[in-house]
Design a protein around this motif. Structure first.
Motif, short mmCIF file in Angstrom:
data_model
loop_
_atom_site.label_atom_id
_atom_site.label_comp_id
_atom_site.label_asym_id
_atom_site.label_seq_id
_atom_site.Cartn_x
_atom_site.Cartn_y
_atom_site.Cartn_z
N ALA A 41 36.66 27.30 48.97
CA ALA A 41 37.20 26.29 48.06
C ALA A 41 38.42 25.65 48.69
O ALA A 41 39.06 26.22 49.59
N MET A 42 38.76 24.45 48.21
CA MET A 42 39.93 23.72 48.72
C MET A 42 41.18 24.20 48.00
O MET A 42 41.24 24.19 46.77
N LEU A 43 42.17 24.62 48.77
CA LEU A 43 43.46 25.05 48.23
C LEU A 43 44.55 24.24 48.90
O LEU A 43 44.73 24.33 50.12
N ASN A 44 45.25 23.42 48.12
CA ASN A 44 46.32 22.58 48.65
C ASN A 44 45.83 21.69 49.80
O ASN A 44 46.51 21.51 50.81
N GLY A 45 44.61 21.17 49.62
CA GLY A 45 44.07 20.25 50.61
C GLY A 45 43.44 20.89 51.82
O GLY A 45 42.99 20.19 52.73
N TYR A 100 44.74 32.82 41.50
CA TYR A 100 44.12 31.52 41.75
C TYR A 100 43.02 31.28 40.70
O TYR A 100 42.40 32.21 40.20
N GLY A 128 34.07 24.91 40.41
CA GLY A 128 33.14 24.20 41.27
C GLY A 128 31.75 24.82 41.19
O GLY A 128 31.50 25.76 40.43
N LYS A 185 43.20 26.51 42.49
CA LYS A 185 44.55 26.14 42.08
C LYS A 185 45.38 27.41 41.93
O LYS A 185 44.93 28.40 41.35
N SER A 209 34.00 20.31 47.38
CA SER A 209 34.24 19.87 46.01
C SER A 209 34.80 21.00 45.15
O SER A 209 35.48 20.75 44.15
N CYS A 210 34.48 22.23 45.52
CA CYS A 210 35.01 23.38 44.81
C CYS A 210 36.52 23.48 45.06
O CYS A 210 36.98 23.45 46.20
N LYS A 211 37.30 23.59 43.97
CA LYS A 211 38.76 23.57 44.06
C LYS A 211 39.35 24.91 43.63
O LYS A 211 38.83 25.61 42.77
N ARG A 233 35.10 19.69 53.83
CA ARG A 233 35.50 18.90 52.66
C ARG A 233 34.70 19.39 51.46
O ARG A 233 33.56 18.98 51.25
#
Length: 434
Positions: free
Chosen positions: A244-248, A222, A226, A216, A212-214, A210
């Protein structure tokens, strides 16, 4: 039955020998002698009778198990050679430089060049790209052995030296052929490359699943935003692998050090001081479509993290072995109250417990690596190894300081440095990959 008959006869002879009638007529001594010989002969007869009875009822034993099905920890000739070579490097190069590197908070250029010339990072690069990594299915276990041997010299130096090799391992396993062709040539240049993995974030109860770094998705690639912390060689590396989180879902991206929007800040830590750890800030950093690790294939982020945790386990095992090897002669030679302190049970038991827990750490780590090599599931084994190593590494580091007494708190002995470095195992999920 034999025991009942013998007991009845012994009881009757004993009662007769102790009776008033035997005392009156002077038969006590003969009766006692009779009881003794009857008991002796009775035990002999009862033993023979029971042996004959058990022989008739004995069931055949099971066949001996096939030794080939047992868990074999024998190293191959190549693995033994690599382990011995890295142990020599740890003895001759890392240990003499460990204290100065810790105090100066960086690795000297001479030591860095010497270690990279030995080809440590080349063991993570496939042979097709000029490296020494074969496809025989024992690369992860070999990396564990190499890491453990180097950490025996010094954990912090081993962590720093293996950071570029960790990036190469991740690229080899998860990168596309185009990505490997683009980045692997950097390891063939005369100047040793610095690269690092950035997963850790500075918030309580950090969970690498999980983030925090996102990230998009954009028209060209991309956009990453973060903050990452405790990144080795922050500001010095040529590029980073950033989670990093990409599309959840967590993914990993290749980020060049000169990317616009990427900045760094030094963050000296309690341990791992020579790794020049720092903080990376990604402020809308743009990367291309070809910078997504595992693009076009099934990317297993959990395995990516598990292999990093196993790398930490191998570091802790090597450092714990160094602590044990240091404590045994020290406690045998240091005297208190006229005798070596190892003669005290509390000291001897503490050292014995270190040996027990150390072997547990090593076996769990090797088992997980042995399952990962042929592509078997190893998440459970990696998790168990990391939980045990994080707990016992801290315990062993504490005992190393404690058993040295006041010396353990000073820099005259390496115990305080081992304590600080092994503490990182339960705090970090970043920087490494097998």
């Amino acid at each position: 039955m034999a025991r009942d008959i013998q007991g009845l006869g012994l009881n009757m002879a004993s009662r007769f020998a102790g009776s008033e009638w035997a005392e009156k007529y002077g038969l006590r001594k003969p009766a006692e002698k009779l009881a003794y010989h009857s008991t002796k002969q009775g035990f002999k007869w009862a033993g023979q009778w029971l042996a004959k009875r058990s022989a008739k009822q004995q069931t055949p034993r099971l066949a001996a198990p096939d030794s080939r099905a047992l868990f074999d920890l024998t190293l191959s000739d190549e693995q033994q050679m690599i382990h011995d070579s890295m142990r020599a490097v740890a003895q001759d190069l890392l240990r003499p430089a460990a204290l100065s590197a810790d105090e100066d908070r960086h690795i000297s250029p001479e030591l860095w060049q010497q270690c990279q010339d030995l080809g440590i990072s080349q063991l993570a690069i496939p042979e097709s790209f000029g490296g020494a990594r074969s496809d025989q299915g024992d690369g992860i276990t070999t990396s564990v052995l190499l890491t453990e041997a180097l950490a025996w010299g010094d954990l912090s130096l081993a962590y720093s030296l293996l950071a570029p090799a960790a990036v190469a391992s991740a690229l080899r396993q998860w990168g596309s052929s185009e990505q490997m062709a683009q980045w692997f040539p950097l390891w063939q240049q005369p100047e040793p490359i610095k690269a690092a993995i950035a997963v850790q974030e500075a918030h309580p109860l950090f969970d690498p699943q999980r983030l925090s770094c996102k990230a998009k998705k954009t028209r060209r690639g991309y956009r990453l935003t973060g903050v990452k912390t405790m990144v080795p060689f922050a500001g010095q590396a040529s590029f980073y692998l950033v989670a990093a989180m990409l599309n959840g879902k967590p993914r990993v991206f290749i980020v060049a050090a000169d990317s616009p929007g990427l900045s760094h800040q030094a963050t000296p830590a309690m341990g791992l001081r020579c790794s020049a750890s720092g903080q990376l800030t990604l402020n809308k950093v743009e990367v291309g479509n070809d910078c997504l690790l595992g693009r076009g294939q099934a990317f297993d982020y959990r395995a990516f993290i598990d292999l990093g945790q196993l790398h930490w386990c191998a570091l802790a095992t090597g450092c714990a072995q160094a602590a044990l090897d240091y404590l045994i002669p020290y406690c045998n030679e240091r005297e208190a109250f006229g005798e070596p302190i190892s003669h005290r049970q509390s000291v001897a038991f503490a050292i014995a417990n270190i040996g027990i827990e150390l072997e547990s750490m090593r076996l769990l780590t090797w088992r997980a690596a042995a399952r990962a090599d042929p592509g078997m599931s190893f998440h459970r084994e990696a998790y168990l190894a990391h939980v045990l190593c994080a707990d016992k590494a801290m315990e062993i580091g504490t005992q190393a300081v404690q058993l040295l007494g006041g010396h353990g708190f000073t820099k005259e002995h390496p115990a305080e440095r081992w304590y600080r470095d092994m503490r990182a195992l339960s705090c970090l999920s970043s920087g490494l990959h097998l």
